[in-house]
Write a protein that holds these residues in place. Structure first.
Motif, mmCIF file in Angstrom:
data_model
loop_
_atom_site.group_PDB
_atom_site.id
_atom_site.type_symbol
_atom_site.label_atom_id
_atom_site.label_comp_id
_atom_site.label_asym_id
_atom_site.label_seq_id
_atom_site.Cartn_x
_atom_site.Cartn_y
_atom_site.Cartn_z
ATOM 1 N N TYR A 129 -14.202 3.031 2.801
ATOM 2 C CA TYR A 129 -13.506 1.920 2.214
ATOM 3 C C TYR A 129 -14.565 1.071 1.312
ATOM 4 O O TYR A 129 -15.621 0.953 1.504
ATOM 5 C CB TYR A 129 -13.200 0.868 3.585
ATOM 6 N N MET A 185 0.622 -1.044 -0.058
ATOM 7 C CA MET A 185 -0.085 0.086 -0.003
ATOM 8 C C MET A 185 0.801 1.257 -0.019
ATOM 9 O O MET A 185 1.688 1.474 0.949
ATOM 10 C CB MET A 185 -0.794 0.003 1.296
ATOM 11 N N SER A 234 -2.139 12.211 1.150
ATOM 12 C CA SER A 234 -2.717 11.138 1.870
ATOM 13 C C SER A 234 -2.143 11.121 3.473
ATOM 14 O O SER A 234 -2.656 10.651 4.418
ATOM 15 C CB SER A 234 -2.662 9.981 1.141
ATOM 16 N N PHE A 245 1.137 5.422 -0.117
ATOM 17 C CA PHE A 245 0.296 6.681 0.331
ATOM 18 C C PHE A 245 1.171 7.946 -0.145
ATOM 19 O O PHE A 245 2.356 8.006 0.474
ATOM 20 C CB PHE A 245 -0.037 6.747 1.902
ATOM 21 N N SER A 303 -8.675 6.758 -4.071
ATOM 22 C CA SER A 303 -8.587 7.694 -3.248
ATOM 23 C C SER A 303 -8.301 7.371 -1.890
ATOM 24 O O SER A 303 -9.040 6.458 -1.270
ATOM 25 C CB SER A 303 -9.807 8.500 -3.474
ATOM 26 N N SER A 304 -7.679 7.872 -1.000
ATOM 27 C CA SER A 304 -7.367 7.716 0.341
ATOM 28 C C SER A 304 -8.610 8.432 1.048
ATOM 29 O O SER A 304 -8.415 8.555 2.542
ATOM 30 C CB SER A 304 -6.143 8.024 0.903
ATOM 31 N N ARG A 358 -5.881 8.346 9.427
ATOM 32 C CA ARG A 358 -6.910 7.809 8.386
ATOM 33 C C ARG A 358 -6.248 6.724 7.431
ATOM 34 O O ARG A 358 -6.979 5.720 7.223
ATOM 35 C CB ARG A 358 -7.517 8.875 7.677
ATOM 36 N N ALA A 359 -5.093 6.905 7.017
ATOM 37 C CA ALA A 359 -4.362 5.935 6.114
ATOM 38 C C ALA A 359 -4.059 4.567 6.940
ATOM 39 O O ALA A 359 -4.088 3.550 6.493
ATOM 40 C CB ALA A 359 -3.046 6.550 5.662
ATOM 41 N N ARG A 382 -6.909 2.412 7.307
ATOM 42 C CA ARG A 382 -6.946 1.371 6.042
ATOM 43 C C ARG A 382 -5.895 0.122 6.017
ATOM 44 O O ARG A 382 -6.152 -0.946 5.669
ATOM 45 C CB ARG A 382 -6.805 2.165 4.927
ATOM 46 N N TYR A 418 -2.723 4.850 -3.066
ATOM 47 C CA TYR A 418 -3.538 5.862 -2.590
ATOM 48 C C TYR A 418 -3.259 7.189 -2.789
ATOM 49 O O TYR A 418 -2.031 7.684 -2.446
ATOM 50 C CB TYR A 418 -3.627 5.620 -0.988
ATOM 51 N N LYS A 427 -4.693 12.691 8.767
ATOM 52 C CA LYS A 427 -4.697 12.028 7.692
ATOM 53 C C LYS A 427 -3.822 10.730 7.712
ATOM 54 O O LYS A 427 -4.102 9.709 7.261
ATOM 55 C CB LYS A 427 -4.043 12.845 6.329
#
Length: 411
Positions: free
Chosen positions: A236, A6, A12, A8, A231-232, A21-22, A25, A173, A18
């Motif tokens: 989901y 993954m 992101s 970012f 998009s981040s 938030r990442a 995920r 992302y 942020k």
């Protein structure tokens, strides 16, 4: 355990919120049964700030020290991401390029990846680590110095890790929710593609689409790494984004998948050049040595042993091209009557693997532009691409008319 990569980007991970938030995920993918390699960019704006510090301190800087400074932004993000995951009770640690180690050549500022040994990270996965947070954009040279991969290099880092670790997929992302049929800022009816072939994405990236770095797409195509751009900032969704994959994974190959537009183009014409064997090498050799990125090339019909040669290049390289050609003429390598440059052009390109099997795409493109009163200055084609140069003021009109004509809003 299967491995997922993954990546970012800077937007992101621009703030601590942020990053959290990442991290959520990432935690979700760990819960889905993956060991995860997270590749992070510097926080948005951080690299530009570091570059400005270097330029202000030493305009004629040592490239090795430049890399030492500008790579630090990714190190900060990697550490913060690892800390955030640990606070979520997800076993994670950060890895700088030299710790992996991501081995590169010695081209500081634009290094190429040579090898990513997997032993160190796999050993930690075996000990219970669930997430390896890797600082993108950086590696280590044979001399043991920090190197950087060039702007956008975190995309390349992520794809290279996915290839090295045989990951199930590499998720990129960013601040857009996928790859669109054209720039939505130009055409409001642009639609998001569910899938796009590696070759199509490579063409779009090289033609100015900013979604992915060209080198990362080349690497993905070479090693068959399935890429997903998403998009981040959206909720989901396991089916979100655009999948970039092999051509055989796409059921229907439309003649045109996307339209790219680049306003930063110039058209240059050498008048009255000798029409003889080797003249092209005499012209484009000095341009290559001067670092001019030549794209479209057209040679006109010869008349009385003289011909005209037209080519396109980035508009910011016009002066460099002029200097190289004038110098070559002064050295007596070749002669020409006049050099004319047009810096008010744009390149419009149709891209689609379906062009291989479906005829009439070029004819339709030319008619659409003609109907809109748009004159074509230069044409270049490849197996899956048709590019034209037009007056820059017609960029939006050309893209919108072609988008409608090929019904890309229904993609």
């Amino acid at each position: 355990m299967p491995i997922l990569v993954m990546k970012f980007g800077g937007t992101s991970v621009a703030t601590l919120d942020k990053i959290k938030r990442a991290a959520k995920r990432v935690g979700r993918e760990v819960a889905n049964g993956y060991d995860v390699i997270v590749v992070v960019s510097a926080m948005s704006g951080e690299t530009n700030k570091l570059v400005s510090y270097v330029n202000e301190t030493s305009p004629m800087y040592d490239a090795r020290e430049y890399d030492a400074v500008v790579s630090s932004g990714e190190n900060v993000t990697a550490g913060l991401m690892a800390l955030t995951l640990q606070e979520m009770d997800v076993p994670a640690r950060s890895w700088q390029g030299w710790q992996v180690p991501l081995k590169t050549n010695s081209s500081h500022g634009a290094a190429r990846i040579e090898e990513i040994p997997t032993d160190n990270i796999l050993a930690k996965f075996g000990e219970g680590m669930k997430v390896a947070v890797v600082a993108g954009f950086q590696g280590i040279s044979p001399e043991g110095r920090i190197t950087t991969l060039g702007r956008g290099g975190s995309d390349t880092t992520a794809v290279a890790f996915a290839a090295a670790f045989d990951a199930d997929r590499c998720d990129i992302y960013t601040d857009v929710d996928g790859v669109y049929t054209t720039d939505p800022r130009i055409e409001s009816k642009a639609s998001k593609l569910e899938k796009i072939a590696f070759e199509e994405m490579l063409e779009l990236a090289s033609l100015g689409a900013k979604v992915l770095q060209t080198r990362s797409v080349e690497l993905a195509m070479r090693y068959g790494v399935r890429l997903r751009v998403l998009s981040s900032f959206e909720e989901y969704d396991p089916n979100a984004g655009t999948l970039i994959c092999a051509e055989e994974d796409i059921v229907e190959n439309k003649p045109v998948s996307g339209i790219a537009a680049s306003r930063e183009e110039a058209k240059m014409t050498l008048l009255s050049v000798a029409d003889r064997p080797g003249i092209a090498a005499s012209i484009f050799g000095p341009l290559a040595e001067a670092g001019v990125n030549v794209d479209m090339i057209i040679q006109n019909i010869s008349e009385e042993g003289r011909t005209d040669m037209t080519f396109s290049c980035p508009v910011d390289q016009v002066n460099r091209a002029k200097a190289a050609l004038d110098a070559a003429r002064d050295r007596g390598e070749f002669n020409f009557g006049e050099l004319i440059s047009d810096t008010e052009v744009a390149k419009i390109s149709l891209v689609g693997i379906g062009m291989r099997s479906q005829s009439g795409v070029a004819a339709k493109m030319f008619k659409v532009l003609s109907d809109e009163g748009i004159n074509i200055k230069v044409i270049a084609t490849s197996e899956i691409k048709i590019s034209v140069l037009v007056d820059r003021k017609y960029t939006e009109l050309a893209v919108q008319a072609l988008h409608d004509a090929f019904e890309l809003d229904k993609s």
